[in-house]
Write a protein that holds these residues in place. Structure first.
Motif, PDB file in Angstrom:
ATOM      1  N   GLY A  48     -11.500 -11.940  -1.141  1.00  0.00           N
ATOM      2  CA  GLY A  48     -12.243 -12.601  -0.077  1.00  0.00           C
ATOM      3  C   GLY A  48     -13.252 -11.698   0.602  1.00  0.00           C
ATOM      4  N   PRO A  49     -13.918 -12.231   1.612  1.00  0.00           N
ATOM      5  CA  PRO A  49     -14.995 -11.506   2.283  1.00  0.00           C
ATOM      6  C   PRO A  49     -14.545 -10.331   3.154  1.00  0.00           C
ATOM      7  CG  PRO A  49     -14.756 -13.698   3.228  1.00  0.00           C
ATOM      8  CD  PRO A  49     -13.828 -13.619   2.061  1.00  0.00           C
ATOM      9  N   LEU A  50     -13.260 -10.183   3.426  1.00  0.00           N
ATOM     10  CA  LEU A  50     -12.818  -9.003   4.169  1.00  0.00           C
ATOM     11  C   LEU A  50     -13.155  -7.729   3.403  1.00  0.00           C
ATOM     12  CD1 LEU A  50      -9.346  -9.873   5.760  1.00  0.00           C
ATOM     13  CD2 LEU A  50     -11.538  -9.566   6.908  1.00  0.00           C
ATOM     14  N   ARG A  51     -13.196  -7.808   2.101  1.00  0.00           N
ATOM     15  CA  ARG A  51     -13.541  -6.656   1.267  1.00  0.00           C
ATOM     16  C   ARG A  51     -14.880  -6.059   1.694  1.00  0.00           C
ATOM     17  NH1 ARG A  51     -15.387  -2.591  -0.304  1.00  0.00           N
ATOM     18  NH2 ARG A  51     -15.526  -1.856  -2.424  1.00  0.00           N
ATOM     19  N   ASP A  52     -15.818  -6.930   2.076  1.00  0.00           N
ATOM     20  CA  ASP A  52     -17.155  -6.480   2.446  1.00  0.00           C
ATOM     21  C   ASP A  52     -17.172  -5.713   3.767  1.00  0.00           C
ATOM     22  OD1 ASP A  52     -18.095  -7.707   0.139  1.00  0.00           O
ATOM     23  OD2 ASP A  52     -18.533  -9.578   1.191  1.00  0.00           O
ATOM     24  N   ARG A  53     -16.110  -5.821   4.554  1.00  0.00           N
ATOM     25  CA  ARG A  53     -16.025  -5.105   5.828  1.00  0.00           C
ATOM     26  C   ARG A  53     -15.498  -3.680   5.652  1.00  0.00           C
ATOM     27  NH1 ARG A  53     -17.582  -8.469  10.306  1.00  0.00           N
ATOM     28  NH2 ARG A  53     -16.773  -6.695  11.448  1.00  0.00           N
ATOM     29  N   CYS A  54     -15.113  -3.323   4.442  1.00  0.00           N
ATOM     30  CA  CYS A  54     -14.436  -2.046   4.188  1.00  0.00           C
ATOM     31  C   CYS A  54     -15.370  -1.009   3.583  1.00  0.00           C
ATOM     32  CB  CYS A  54     -13.255  -2.269   3.244  1.00  0.00           C
ATOM     33  SG  CYS A  54     -12.073  -3.462   3.893  1.00  0.00           S
ATOM     34  N   ASP A  55     -15.214   0.219   4.060  1.00  0.00           N
ATOM     35  CA  ASP A  55     -15.966   1.333   3.484  1.00  0.00           C
ATOM     36  C   ASP A  55     -15.309   1.822   2.189  1.00  0.00           C
ATOM     37  OD1 ASP A  55     -18.058   1.867   5.586  1.00  0.00           O
ATOM     38  OD2 ASP A  55     -16.239   1.935   6.799  1.00  0.00           O
ATOM     39  N   GLU A  56     -13.981   1.735   2.155  1.00  0.00           N
ATOM     40  CA  GLU A  56     -13.229   2.112   0.958  1.00  0.00           C
ATOM     41  C   GLU A  56     -12.088   1.134   0.757  1.00  0.00           C
ATOM     42  OE1 GLU A  56     -13.766   6.968   0.818  1.00  0.00           O
ATOM     43  OE2 GLU A  56     -11.751   6.142   0.981  1.00  0.00           O
ATOM     44  N   VAL A  57     -11.712   0.958  -0.509  1.00  0.00           N
ATOM     45  CA  VAL A  57     -10.532   0.163  -0.860  1.00  0.00           C
ATOM     46  C   VAL A  57      -9.469   1.110  -1.391  1.00  0.00           C
ATOM     47  CG1 VAL A  57      -9.600  -1.590  -2.418  1.00  0.00           C
ATOM     48  CG2 VAL A  57     -11.838  -1.937  -1.347  1.00  0.00           C
ATOM     49  N   TRP A  58      -8.295   1.051  -0.771  1.00  0.00           N
ATOM     50  CA  TRP A  58      -7.150   1.840  -1.211  1.00  0.00           C
ATOM     51  C   TRP A  58      -6.125   0.867  -1.773  1.00  0.00           C
ATOM     52  CZ3 TRP A  58      -5.708   6.137   2.850  1.00  0.00           C
ATOM     53  CH2 TRP A  58      -6.844   6.916   3.114  1.00  0.00           C
ATOM     54  N   VAL A  59      -5.651   1.134  -2.976  1.00  0.00           N
ATOM     55  CA  VAL A  59      -4.685   0.266  -3.645  1.00  0.00           C
ATOM     56  C   VAL A  59      -3.382   1.033  -3.857  1.00  0.00           C
ATOM     57  CG1 VAL A  59      -4.175  -1.033  -5.759  1.00  0.00           C
ATOM     58  CG2 VAL A  59      -6.486  -1.086  -4.781  1.00  0.00           C
ATOM     59  N   VAL A  60      -2.286   0.414  -3.422  1.00  0.00           N
ATOM     60  CA  VAL A  60      -0.958   0.974  -3.654  1.00  0.00           C
ATOM     61  C   VAL A  60      -0.402   0.301  -4.900  1.00  0.00           C
ATOM     62  CG1 VAL A  60       1.329   1.398  -2.683  1.00  0.00           C
ATOM     63  CG2 VAL A  60      -0.652   1.231  -1.157  1.00  0.00           C
ATOM     64  N   ILE A  61       0.022   1.106  -5.858  1.00  0.00           N
ATOM     65  CA  ILE A  61       0.563   0.560  -7.104  1.00  0.00           C
ATOM     66  C   ILE A  61       2.027   0.967  -7.246  1.00  0.00           C
ATOM     67  CG2 ILE A  61      -1.677   0.526  -8.266  1.00  0.00           C
ATOM     68  CD1 ILE A  61      -0.743   3.065  -9.803  1.00  0.00           C
ATOM     69  N   CYS A  62       2.765   0.157  -7.979  1.00  0.00           N
ATOM     70  CA  CYS A  62       4.165   0.499  -8.259  1.00  0.00           C
ATOM     71  C   CYS A  62       4.645  -0.259  -9.485  1.00  0.00           C
ATOM     72  CB  CYS A  62       5.058   0.209  -7.058  1.00  0.00           C
ATOM     73  SG  CYS A  62       5.386  -1.524  -6.740  1.00  0.00           S
ATOM     74  N   ARG A  63       5.773   0.179  -9.999  1.00  0.00           N
ATOM     75  CA  ARG A  63       6.386  -0.518 -11.130  1.00  0.00           C
ATOM     76  C   ARG A  63       6.893  -1.882 -10.649  1.00  0.00           C
ATOM     77  NH1 ARG A  63       8.277   4.909 -11.513  1.00  0.00           N
ATOM     78  NH2 ARG A  63      10.097   4.283 -10.313  1.00  0.00           N
ATOM     79  N   PRO A  64       6.714  -2.923 -11.450  1.00  0.00           N
ATOM     80  CA  PRO A  64       7.184  -4.250 -11.047  1.00  0.00           C
ATOM     81  C   PRO A  64       8.666  -4.276 -10.677  1.00  0.00           C
ATOM     82  CG  PRO A  64       5.792  -4.431 -12.978  1.00  0.00           C
ATOM     83  CD  PRO A  64       6.012  -2.969 -12.737  1.00  0.00           C
TER      84      PRO A  64
END
Length: 189
Positions: free
Chosen positions: A112-128
């Motif tokens: 969604g458009p909240l992405r456009d408000r961010c300077d960086e995207v941080w993603v937390v990943i893990c094993r299912p």
């Protein structure tokens, strides 16, 4: 003010990372909390949910929405505009103060458009299997956890959109070090 968009699949440790950021003085906005506030306090949101689902009970709505993609899309179409507006207002209030970094924790950030408000995207990943175990620990049946995971963006797509990838299956100390390093780099830049 720099804005971090923090996302990842359910049960991967977004809230843990947000807590680590808060401990380092980062202002946090949890989109789930904002959504709950909108569902509980916004008369238009409440009326639309009642009209679509015949109830305002979150558990009953989740039981329908996470099994029916059309129902989930309807729920998001009702709630997400109010969430975006409230998040925007909170960001503006923080920017008017002396906040140097804020984080928006949102599971659907990239869609969604909240992405456009961010300077960086941080993603937390893990094993299912780690995510399912965490969700079971919170009282969600494994089958329901997998249903929710199936309704989310694939982790590999999130990673491709990320500026920073954080380990959610790692030892907490390792995650803490990764968060500290990424935040130090962001503040220095």
């Amino acid at each position: 003010m720099k804005v971090i968009g923090l996302t990842g699949r359910i049960g991967c440790g977004k809230s843990t990372v947000a807590g680590m950021l808060a401990a380092r003085g980062v202002a946090t906005i949890d989109a789930d909390v904002v959504a709950r506030e909108a569902r509980e306090t916004d008369p238009a949101v409440r009326a639309a949910i009642q009209a679509r689902f015949g109830t305002e009970d979150p558990a009953a709505i989740a039981a329908v929405a996470f099994r029916d993609p059309a129902a989930l899309a309807d729920l998001e179409a009702i709630v997400h505009p109010a969430v975006r507006e409230r998040v925007r207002d909170r960001l503006e209030a923080l920017a008017a103060g002396d906040t140097d970094v804020a984080v928006i924790e949102a599971i659907k950030l990239l869609e969604g458009p909240l992405r456009d408000r961010c300077d960086e995207v941080w993603v937390v990943i893990c094993r299912p299997e780690d995510a399912v175990a965490r969700l079971e620990g919170r009282g969600l049946e494994a089958a329901r956890a997998r249903e929710r995971m199936a309704n989310q963006m694939p982790e590999e797509d999130m990673v491709q959109a990320a500026d920073v990838v954080l380990p959610g299956s790692a030892d907490l100390a390792e995650t803490e070090r990764a968060v500290a390093a990424a935040l130090d780099r962001l503040r220095a830049g």
